[in-house]
Design an enzyme around this catalytic site. Structure first.
Site, PDB file in Angstrom:
ATOM      1  N   CYS A  38      88.263 -14.842 149.433  1.00  0.00           N
ATOM      2  CA  CYS A  38      88.054 -15.098 150.866  1.00  0.00           C
ATOM      3  C   CYS A  38      87.588 -13.810 151.526  1.00  0.00           C
ATOM      4  O   CYS A  38      87.925 -12.714 151.084  1.00  0.00           O
ATOM      5  CB  CYS A  38      89.380 -15.569 151.462  1.00  0.00           C
ATOM      6  N   HIS A  43      88.019  -7.953 154.215  1.00  0.00           N
ATOM      7  CA  HIS A  43      88.422  -7.240 155.444  1.00  0.00           C
ATOM      8  C   HIS A  43      89.519  -6.223 155.120  1.00  0.00           C
ATOM      9  O   HIS A  43      89.536  -5.128 155.662  1.00  0.00           O
ATOM     10  CB  HIS A  43      88.996  -8.223 156.474  1.00  0.00           C
ATOM     11  N   CYS A 163      93.208 -21.410 151.228  1.00  0.00           N
ATOM     12  CA  CYS A 163      92.919 -20.723 152.500  1.00  0.00           C
ATOM     13  C   CYS A 163      91.683 -21.287 153.194  1.00  0.00           C
ATOM     14  O   CYS A 163      91.792 -21.890 154.247  1.00  0.00           O
ATOM     15  CB  CYS A 163      92.780 -19.210 152.318  1.00  0.00           C
TER      16      CYS A 163
HETATM   17  N1  LIG Z   1      91.457 -17.734 161.255  1.00  0.00           N
HETATM   18  C1  LIG Z   1      91.968 -17.687 160.048  1.00  0.00           C
HETATM   19  O1  LIG Z   1      93.130 -18.036 159.837  1.00  0.00           O
HETATM   20  C2  LIG Z   1      91.112 -17.258 158.904  1.00  0.00           C
HETATM   21  C3  LIG Z   1      91.440 -17.626 157.589  1.00  0.00           C
HETATM   22  C4  LIG Z   1      90.552 -17.270 156.564  1.00  0.00           C
HETATM   23  C5  LIG Z   1      89.411 -16.523 156.834  1.00  0.00           C
HETATM   24  N2  LIG Z   1      89.171 -16.150 158.125  1.00  0.00           N
HETATM   25  C6  LIG Z   1      87.979 -15.370 158.482  1.00  0.00           C
HETATM   26  O2  LIG Z   1      86.877 -16.259 158.587  1.00  0.00           O
HETATM   27  C7  LIG Z   1      85.664 -15.501 158.420  1.00  0.00           C
HETATM   28  C8  LIG Z   1      84.768 -16.197 157.432  1.00  0.00           C
HETATM   29  O3  LIG Z   1      85.339 -16.152 156.129  1.00  0.00           O
HETATM   30  P1  LIG Z   1      84.513 -16.638 154.850  1.00  0.00           P
HETATM   31  O4  LIG Z   1      85.393 -16.375 153.688  1.00  0.00           O
HETATM   32  O5  LIG Z   1      83.957 -17.982 155.097  1.00  0.00           O
HETATM   33  O6  LIG Z   1      83.317 -15.555 154.866  1.00  0.00           O
HETATM   34  P2  LIG Z   1      81.906 -15.582 154.130  1.00  0.00           P
HETATM   35  O7  LIG Z   1      81.524 -14.158 153.947  1.00  0.00           O
HETATM   36  O8  LIG Z   1      81.957 -16.476 152.939  1.00  0.00           O
HETATM   37  O9  LIG Z   1      80.921 -16.307 155.190  1.00  0.00           O
HETATM   38  C9  LIG Z   1      80.336 -15.671 156.271  1.00  0.00           C
HETATM   39  C10 LIG Z   1      78.989 -16.344 156.537  1.00  0.00           C
HETATM   40  O10 LIG Z   1      78.387 -15.801 157.715  1.00  0.00           O
HETATM   41  C11 LIG Z   1      76.981 -15.704 157.498  1.00  0.00           C
HETATM   42  N3  LIG Z   1      76.403 -14.760 158.465  1.00  0.00           N
HETATM   43  C12 LIG Z   1      76.287 -13.407 158.374  1.00  0.00           C
HETATM   44  N4  LIG Z   1      75.740 -12.913 159.497  1.00  0.00           N
HETATM   45  C13 LIG Z   1      75.507 -13.954 160.327  1.00  0.00           C
HETATM   46  C14 LIG Z   1      74.982 -14.086 161.649  1.00  0.00           C
HETATM   47  N5  LIG Z   1      74.576 -13.014 162.340  1.00  0.00           N
HETATM   48  N6  LIG Z   1      74.914 -15.317 162.197  1.00  0.00           N
HETATM   49  C15 LIG Z   1      75.333 -16.420 161.514  1.00  0.00           C
HETATM   50  N7  LIG Z   1      75.844 -16.346 160.259  1.00  0.00           N
HETATM   51  C16 LIG Z   1      75.928 -15.134 159.679  1.00  0.00           C
HETATM   52  C17 LIG Z   1      76.880 -15.306 156.050  1.00  0.00           C
HETATM   53  O11 LIG Z   1      75.574 -15.574 155.512  1.00  0.00           O
HETATM   54  C18 LIG Z   1      77.960 -16.175 155.428  1.00  0.00           C
HETATM   55  O12 LIG Z   1      77.446 -17.449 155.063  1.00  0.00           O
HETATM   56  C19 LIG Z   1      86.124 -14.096 158.007  1.00  0.00           C
HETATM   57  O13 LIG Z   1      86.168 -13.262 159.162  1.00  0.00           O
HETATM   58  C20 LIG Z   1      87.525 -14.329 157.489  1.00  0.00           C
HETATM   59  O14 LIG Z   1      88.327 -13.182 157.539  1.00  0.00           O
HETATM   60  C21 LIG Z   1      89.976 -16.510 159.145  1.00  0.00           C
HETATM   61 ZN   LIG Z   2      91.604 -16.346 153.495  1.00  0.00          ZN
END
Ligand SMILES: NC(=O)c1ccc[n+]([C@@H]2O[C@H](COP(=O)([O-])OP(=O)(O)OC[C@H]3O[C@@H](n4cnc5c(N)ncnc54)[C@H](O)[C@@H]3O)[C@@H](O)[C@H]2O)c1
Ligand SMILES: [Zn+2]
Ligand SMILES: [Zn+2]
Length: 364
Positions: A38, A43, A163
């Site tokens: 994830c 991070h 997650c």
């Molecule tokens: N709220 C919560 O409880 C929780 C839980 C898990 C993860 N998260 C967070 O969610 C976020 C996403 O996690 P993930 O594992 O899916 O990440 P990931 O890296 O798999 O996905 C991020 C996506 O954003 C895209 N991207 C990059 N720049 C961009 C832009 N300017 N505009 C649009 N899209 C863009 C990337 O191409 C990618 O597809 C992270 O910040 C993670 O820490 C939050």
């Molecule tokens: Zn996570």
């Protein structure tokens, strides 16, 4: 057992032989079958979430119970389980009020002074991340970090539910309960965003606009239910979404975690709509938004933590969604890798080259 240990920030994880203790009171020893990777793990490595090394990351696991400690009543050896970071105490105001994912005790491990669950070869303690630490062949978890699932659920796909899927689907189904027909934008189509998108599709949302910077991610988003796609690198994504959805969407999900995309999410939310912040912006960064825009258009902004889950209730349901064909997880897995390739997997994540990557242990 083998594990990937974070020894410092912004450095590759180190593959080491480490020790895991026997299960104590209320604890369960799980053989890790698979662990998704994830962005929150990244991070931590990059220092934007406060978890100090030495530590074993990984928090999106599925596995099989190997042994249980004294007093464990919910699990027996052989049970298939998913692990979740939101362990709950059952008695605080959040747990009894129906929001156990906000339980303040969720990251509390063994009592201070007790033998650590995880230690390096020489005996020095290793921090266990969120009571899980799934970048390791085994996990020693409180029973309230685990949920039993059906034996016919493949464990590599079950891991995703630990997650990313619970976070994205839950943001759509639990945090804001998207009504049928509502318009939705998803910014960031990684594991979390694609799960939020599928939540929107499952509840019968109207227009579902996927926003990403990678054309292949947008194609994948379309296969998983997006009606429209916007490449954020080609022009202003806010104007594009406003043009597609009558001035703005009913629900905009920020699934990336950056200041500009949070601002875009608020801007593309229409009058009376709701912005859902799912991505984690580095804790030192503040986001400025127009308060008047919120007041005059009565926009709402909400955070969504771990899909507002009650995971013992939600996760078996998401497993059913997969097995009955509603939730598509096969398409979300871009690679199955051995633990030894974890650092290359983070490189691919940095470059946006992967949807979800899953460490599969049995193949080693
Ligand atoms: N709220 C919560 O409880 C929780 C839980 C898990 C993860 N998260 C967070 O969610 C976020 C996403 O996690 P993930 O594992 O899916 O990440 P990931 O890296 O798999 O996905 C991020 C996506 O954003 C895209 N991207 C990059 N720049 C961009 C832009 N300017 N505009 C649009 N899209 C863009 C990337 O191409 C990618 O597809 C992270 O910040 C993670 O820490 C939050
Ligand atoms: Zn996570
Ligand atoms: Zn509690």
């Amino acid at each position: 057992m083998k594990a990937a240990v974070m020894r410092g920030y912004n450095a590759p994880l180190s593959l080491e032989e480490v020790q895991i203790d026997d299960p104590g009171q209320g604890e369960v020893l799980v053989k890790t079958a698979a662990s998704g990777i994830c962005h929150s793990d990244l991070h931590v490595i990059e220092g934007s979430l406060p978890v100090p090394p030495p530590c074993i990351l990984g928090h999106e696991p599925a596995g099989i119970v190997e042994a249980v400690g004294a007093g464990v009543t919910d699990f027996a050896p052989g049970d298939h389980v998913i692990g979740c970071i939101t362990a709950w105490c059952g008695v605080c105001k959040f747990c009894t009020g129906g929001r156990p994912y906000l339980c303040p005790t969720q990251f509390v491990g063994r009592a201070p002074g007790a033998k650590p669950r995880l230690s390096a070869r020489g005996g020095d303690p290793l921090l266990q991340f969120a009571n899980l630490s799934s970048f390791a062949e085994k996990m020693l978890c409180p029973e309230r970090s685990l949920v039993k699932i059906r034996d016919d659920m493949p464990l590599d796909r079950a891991a995703l539910i630990g997650c990313g899927v619970t976070t994205g689907l839950g943001a759509a189904l639990n945090t804001v309960r998207i009504p049928a027909g509502a318009s939705v934008a998803i910014i960031g189509c990684g594991g979390v965003g694609l799960a939020a998108l599928q939540g929107a599709r499952i509840v019968g949302a109207g227009r579902i606009v996927a926003v990403d910077t990678q054309p292949w991610k947008l194609e994948l988003a379309r296969k998983l239910g997006a009606s429209d796609c916007v490449n954020a690198k080609e022009g202003d994504p806010v104007a594009a979404v406003q043009a597609l959805c009558a001035g703005g969407v009913d629900f905009a999900f920020e699934c990336l975690g950056s200041v500009p995309t949070v601002q875009q999410a608020v801007a593309m939310t229409g009058r009376g709509g709701t912005t859902v912040l799912v991505g984690i912006v580095p804790i030192t960064q503040l986001v400025s938004i127009s308060a008047a825009d919120l007041t005059l258009q009565e926009k709402h902004i909400t955070g969504s933590y771990m899909g507002s889950n009650r995971f013992r209730f939600d996760m078996p349901k998401y497993v059913d969604f997969y097995l009955d064909g509603r939730l598509r997880l096969d398409e979300m897995i871009s690679a199955r890798i051995p633990l030894a390739d974890v650092n290359q997997a983070f490189e691919r994540m940095r470059k946006g080259e992967a949807a979800r990557q899953v460490i599969v242990f049995d193949r080693e």
